[in-house]
Every structure is written in structure tokens, then in C-alpha cells.
Motif scaffolding. Structure first.
Motif, PDB file in Angstrom:
ATOM      1  N   LEU A  16      58.308  51.234  20.731  1.00 45.83           N
ATOM      2  CA  LEU A  16      58.079  49.923  20.164  1.00 45.83           C
ATOM      3  C   LEU A  16      58.717  50.143  18.951  1.00 45.83           C
ATOM      4  O   LEU A  16      59.145  50.945  18.371  1.00 45.83           O
ATOM      5  CB  LEU A  16      56.623  50.142  19.923  1.00 45.83           C
ATOM      6  N   ALA A  17      58.765  48.710  18.281  1.00 47.52           N
ATOM      7  CA  ALA A  17      58.983  48.551  16.869  1.00 47.52           C
ATOM      8  C   ALA A  17      58.212  49.491  15.972  1.00 47.52           C
ATOM      9  O   ALA A  17      57.208  49.863  16.255  1.00 47.52           O
ATOM     10  CB  ALA A  17      58.944  47.102  16.349  1.00 47.52           C
ATOM     11  N   GLU A  18      58.903  50.020  15.017  1.00 48.87           N
ATOM     12  CA  GLU A  18      58.378  50.909  14.010  1.00 48.87           C
ATOM     13  C   GLU A  18      56.746  50.320  13.636  1.00 48.87           C
ATOM     14  O   GLU A  18      55.891  51.263  13.563  1.00 48.87           O
ATOM     15  CB  GLU A  18      59.138  51.416  12.742  1.00 48.87           C
ATOM     16  N   ASP A  19      56.877  49.346  13.127  1.00 51.76           N
ATOM     17  CA  ASP A  19      55.335  48.824  12.706  1.00 51.76           C
ATOM     18  C   ASP A  19      54.478  48.725  13.748  1.00 51.76           C
ATOM     19  O   ASP A  19      53.302  49.060  13.573  1.00 51.76           O
ATOM     20  CB  ASP A  19      55.568  47.310  12.015  1.00 51.76           C
ATOM     21  N   GLN A  20      54.798  48.492  15.213  1.00 49.63           N
ATOM     22  CA  GLN A  20      54.045  48.485  16.134  1.00 49.63           C
ATOM     23  C   GLN A  20      53.690  49.795  16.554  1.00 49.63           C
ATOM     24  O   GLN A  20      52.658  50.164  16.883  1.00 49.63           O
ATOM     25  CB  GLN A  20      54.721  47.689  17.412  1.00 49.63           C
TER      26      GLN A  20
ATOM     27  N   TYR B  82      53.120  59.558  13.082  1.00 50.18           N
ATOM     28  CA  TYR B  82      54.378  58.719  13.676  1.00 50.18           C
ATOM     29  C   TYR B  82      55.518  59.753  13.457  1.00 50.18           C
ATOM     30  O   TYR B  82      56.508  60.004  14.347  1.00 50.18           O
ATOM     31  CB  TYR B  82      54.626  57.491  12.842  1.00 50.18           C
TER      32      TYR B  82
END
Length: 552
Positions: free
Chosen positions: A217-221, A182
Motif C-alpha cells: 500500500l501507499a506509505e500513509d495507508q 512499519y
């Protein structure tokens, strides 16, 4: 006559000697140890059977040895037997019995060397099993070569073998892998404890090609996308590279399967039923110190999370429940401390660690070029990878070099040595015999020379022919010993000795006629011996997963 056949003959002669005297033959072993004597002048083979069992059957060793010798003298193919020392027996074979081995080998073909030593054993063999967070490093490559050779050996002596690669696709290392992908995709610095190397960038870009909206997307996603896709890509690459290396696993087992199927909880209940579980400090423990472990092991942490040890327990139990009698696990040198805990785990399940579990530890591998160590790979970052080794010396040389030494020893693979086309390169030396024997067969066919059916084995009486025949006869025993001791390197050393025997035979015993010279029966006999040598070289290299080229 092979050593194995001679062993059966010796036991039969001993049994007759004992029963003829009204004694009980029960103390006799099922097979006799038959070896080549250090001094060839003492005979073709020697056995210490009389020394081993003389007193047990009620006869002085020399008296039993003489009785065995008298019986052996009546057997076709044995020229004589002489007593030495306190009861050793030196055996000489008739030249025809020795020469007949050439035909036996050729007619047996790919089956020559195979046996039944481990028939009835069902063995699970797990090797390589590197985390799917990077390319296979050089230590893993050693296990790929040795593990695959060992699987072939075990199957060759009758064992039912299931090979397995365990993917640790759950846990903190996968978290760090996903975060590294990421960060790289975002153009951010990789976390300090993350993964580095060009391959991280390559995989990150491949994930984006497959999931172009991931960074939106949101970071966790987004991290979860990189986790799932990144592990899948790494998994596919590892499988592809192993296939290119000639290593095929019967099963690739994902750690995540254990979690998804609830097998960690099931294994815990099995341990609880065995009385090995207790609670302390909010955690669930296994009392492994009951079986020699240096400390008890946590199975479930106080936060409710399973430990790595829990997965090890569940995975072992899963293998046993699939019907494997023996679980063999190959681990790197940094896992030496695992032996005690794994044996204790086995015992906690109610199994016998000496029968149901075997842990093999392999030492480190160093690559050397121009006399200097090769320390790292540009693509893999801090380690040398499978690709680096194969690119440098090729698959055959890599597999042979890594299987050539006992796994107990650290080895230096000299890249300069293993690429030379000279006899000091072991793989070249052995494969050259494969090519030379094939070349002799081709030339014989071209001039219309065939082995023929009227083969007179007594014609193979030259010293170098007999030496080569004895080497060929040793092959089944080498295979059995290498499988039983888990030492594929015994096959490589044997092949090098066999290659030397063949070269000396070739240099001293002309096989093909020159010019208009007539074909003789001796040439036909030697062609049988040439083809027997090719058969054994090919069979031996095949056990190592190495090719036997027809031309070089």
C-alpha cells in the motif's frame, strides 16, 4: 470477641454511664478505639474513650472511665477493666470469650474480615493504564498488584467498586508506535524517537500475517494498517498478560471512544457553563489557576487539536456521569506533577477534589539478582516487563512482593530472596502456614478427629493460643484500615505476624494425638483454632490475589 465487637460493648457501657447520670450522650462517637496495649500484662485491650469525651459529656475522664469499667464488669465475656493514668481503660476478657472467636471465624468462613465501613460509596478505581505501545513494564506491574488488592479491599468493606484500565490509543505515541512497526516490517531503521525491542519485530510480523498486502500500500495507508492492527495486538497481549497475573478489569476504556463520541467537546461545554473557559493566543484555555494549579491549561490548541489534558477532563467527567462518587487514579512517580492539575480540573467541573477525586502516586521498582540490578529485558528493550518478573519468581510471589510495601517507597525486589523455600522469604513463610493448617485438618480427618459441636472455648487458655486468638481478632480491623488508608501492605505485614503466632502455637500446643493416645476436648478445641487460622490466612491472601496452597 473481636475488637469491633468490644468497641460496640464499650460504647454501650459509656452510653449507659452517661445517661444514668442524666447527661447528654450525643458527644459519644459511634465507635470506640480499642487496641492491644504495648505491654500484654496491662490487659487484652485498651481504650482511651474516657479521655476523648469526658469533658464533652461533662465528666472528669477518670470518673467516666470508672463508670464504664463498672458497666463492663457486668457484661458476660469481660473479666474486668482497670483504670490507668488520666483515664485509660485496660480491659481483660474472659478466656471463654476469647476462645469463642475460633468458632466465630470458622463459621463465618470467607466472610470473616469483611465489613461495612464504605457501604454506600461508589468508587471508580483506575490503575495500570500503560500506553498500548509495549509490554507492561515493572512500574505498571506494581500498580497491577497494588490496584487489584486495593479493589478487593474496598469491596471487602462494602464499597461498590468499578475497576478500569485506560488505553491511550490516540496521540503522538501511537503515531511513533505505528511508524516503528512499519519501519521494522520494511527492514528500515526504526525512527530515532520510535520504539525498540524484540516485541516490535514480533508484532510487525503478526500484522503482516494478518494483512499480507500491507507493504504494497501507499506509505500513509500502510502505516495506518500497522497502527490499527498493531494497537489491537498490543491491546490483546496486555489483557492476556494481566489475566495471567490474576488481574481482571471491569472495563477497558479506549481514549479513542472519547473522541469518537464527541465527549471532549461536551466536557468543554460543561467547563464553559462553569465559567472556567477563555480564549487566548488562538487557543482555548481552562482557568485552573483559580483552584491552585501552577498554570492554566490549554484545552484546544491554536491548530484546533485537543490536548491530552482535554482527554483527561472528558474521561473524568465520563466517570462521574456513570454514577461514581469518587474517582481514584493510580499514577507512577513521574506523574507527581499531575496531582495539582487534576484536582483543579475536578474543581473546575464544580466537584469537590477532597471528596470526588483521589490521586495515588507509586514510586519505582528495581529488580535485583545476585546483588546486582536487573536493568532491562531483551524482549521489551529498555524496560523490565511483567513477563520478566513472573518468569523469575512466579505470580504469587510477584503479587505479594509488590503489595508488601507502601507505594510511597521505592522498592528493590530481590529475585534470589523471593524464590527461596525458606522462612526468610515472606510469601513462603505465610503460604507455609496455609499448607500446614490444611495438613493438620487432613491428618485429623484421616484419624477420625473432628472439631465436634461441644466446643469449650475456655480450654484455649495457653499463652500461645491466646496470642493467636488475639491476632485472629485483629483481622477485620486490619482490613478496614488497609481499605480506608489505601494501604494493602498492611495486610501483608499482618499475615506475617499471624504466621508467626501460628507457628508458635503449633510448636507449643499439640493438636493431634500421638499413637493410641485418646482424643481430648482440648485437642478438639485446638482443631477449631487451627481451622480458624487457616480461614484468616486464606482470606488475607485472597485480598492480595495470592493463593493459599493446601500443600507445599
Amino acid at each position: 470477641m473481636t475488637p469491633e465487637q468490644l468497641s460496640e460493648v464499650v460504647i454501650a457501657a459509656a452510653r449507659a454511664a452517661v445517661t444514668d447520670r442524666g447527661l447528654d450522650p450525643a458527644p459519644l462517637p459511634p465507635t470506640a478505639t480499642v487496641e492491644r496495649p504495648r505491654n500484654p500484662e496491662h490487659g487484652d485491650y485498651a481504650t482511651n474513650l474516657a479521655l476523648q469525651v469526658g469533658k464533652k459529656v461533662g465528666l472528669p475522664p477518670r470518673e467516666l472511665a470508672q463508670a464504664i469499667a463498672d458497666n463492663l464488669a457486668q457484661i458476660t465475656g469481660i473479666a474486668g477493666a482497670e483504670i490507668a493514668g488520666p483515664g485509660f481503660l485496660n480491659i481483660r476478657l474472659d478466656p471463654a470469650a476469647t476462645g469463642a472467636l475460633a468458632r466465630l471465624v470458622v463459621e463465618a468462613g470467607a466472610e470473616y474480615g469483611r465489613g461495612t465501613l464504605l457501604r454506600g460509596n461508589k468508587i471508580n478505581l483506575e490503575f495500570v493504564s500503560v500506553n498500548p505501545t509495549g509490554p507492561i513494564h515493572i512500574g505498571g506491574v506494581r500498580w497491577a498488584a497494588v490496584g487489584d488488592a486495593l479493589a478487593r479491599l474496598l469491596k471487602a468493606v462494602g464499597a461498590e467498586v468499578g475497576t478500569e484500565y485506560y488505553f491511550n490509543d490516540a496521540g503522538s505515541q501511537i503515531d511513533r508506535f505505528a511508524l516503528s512497526l512499519y519501519a521494522t516490517a520494511k527492514g528500515l531503521p526504526v525512527p530515532e524517537d520510535g520504539y525498540h525491542g524484540e516485541y516490535i519485530g514480533e508484532i510487525a510480523q503478526e500484522v503482516l500475517r494478518k494483512q499480507p498486502d500491507a507493504l504494497g500500500l501507499a506509505e500513509d495507508q500502510a502505516v495506518e494498517v500497522f497502527r490499527v492492527e498493531g494497537v489491537a495486538l498490543m491491546f490483546a497481549e496486555v489483557k492476556s498478560k494481566l489475566t495471567e497475573f490474576g488481574v481482571h478489569f471491569d472495563r477497558y476504556f479506549n481514549e479513542k471512544e472519547l473522541h469518537d463520541r464527541g465527549e471532549l467537546a461536551s466536557a468543554l461545554e460543561r467547563l464553559r457553563a462553569q465559567g472556567r473557559v477563555y480564549e487566548a493566543d488562538g487557543a482555548t484555555w481552562i482557568r485552573t489557576t483559580d483552584f491552585g494549579d501552577d498554570k492554566d491549561r490549554v484545552y484546544v490548541r491554536s491548530n484546533g487539536a485537543y490536548t491530552y489534558y482535554a482527554a483527561d477532563c472528558a474521561y473524568y467527567l465520563d466517570k462521574r456521569q456513570r454514577g461514581f462518587d469518587r474517582v481514584v487514579i493510580m499514577l507512577g512517580a513521574d506523574h507527581h506533577g499531575y496531582i495539582g492539575r487534576l484536582r483543579a480540573m475536578c474543581a473546575c467541573f464544580g466537584d469537590d477534589p477532597d471528596r470526588n477525586l483521589e490521586v495515588l502516586i507509586g514510586q519505582l521498582v528495581n529488580l535485583v539478582k545476585d546483588g546486582q540490578p536487573v536493568r532491562m529485558s531483551k524482549r521489551a528493550g529498555t524496560v523490565v516487563s511483567l513477563d520478566d518478573l513472573v518468569d523469575a519468581i512466579g505470580v504469587d510471589a510477584a503479587r505479594y512482593a509488590l503489595a508488601r510495601y507502601s507505594v510511597d517507597s521505592t522498592i528493590d525486589v530481590d529475585l534470589d530472596l523471593w524464590t527461596r523455600r525458606t522462612n526468610d522469604n515472606p510469601i513462603y513463610y505465610v503460604q507455609y502456614v496455609a499448607a500446614r493448617t490444611a495438613g493438620v485438618s487432613r491428618m485429623a480427618t484421616d484419624i477420625g478427629l473432628s472439631r465436634g459441636e461441644d466446643f469449650d472455648p475456655a480450654l484455649l487458655s495457653h499463652e500461645k493460643e491466646l496470642d493467636l486468638l488475639k491476632s485472629l481478632g485483629d483481622f477485620p480491623g486490619i482490613v478496614a484500615t488497609a481499605a480506608e488508608l489505601r494501604e494493602p501492605h498492611r495486610v501483608t505485614r499482618y499475615l506475617e505476624e499471624l504466621a508467626g503466632s501460628y507457628h508458635r502455637f503449633y510448636d507449643n500446643c499439640r493438636i493431634l494425638p500421638r499413637g493410641d493416645e485418646p482424643v481430648t476436648d482440648q485437642m478438639r478445641a485446638r482443631l477449631w483454632l487451627n481451622d480458624a487460622a487457616r480461614t484468616v490466612i486464606a482470606n488475607g491472601l485472597g485480598l492480595l490475589g495470592v493463593s493459599a496452597p493446601e500443600r507445599m
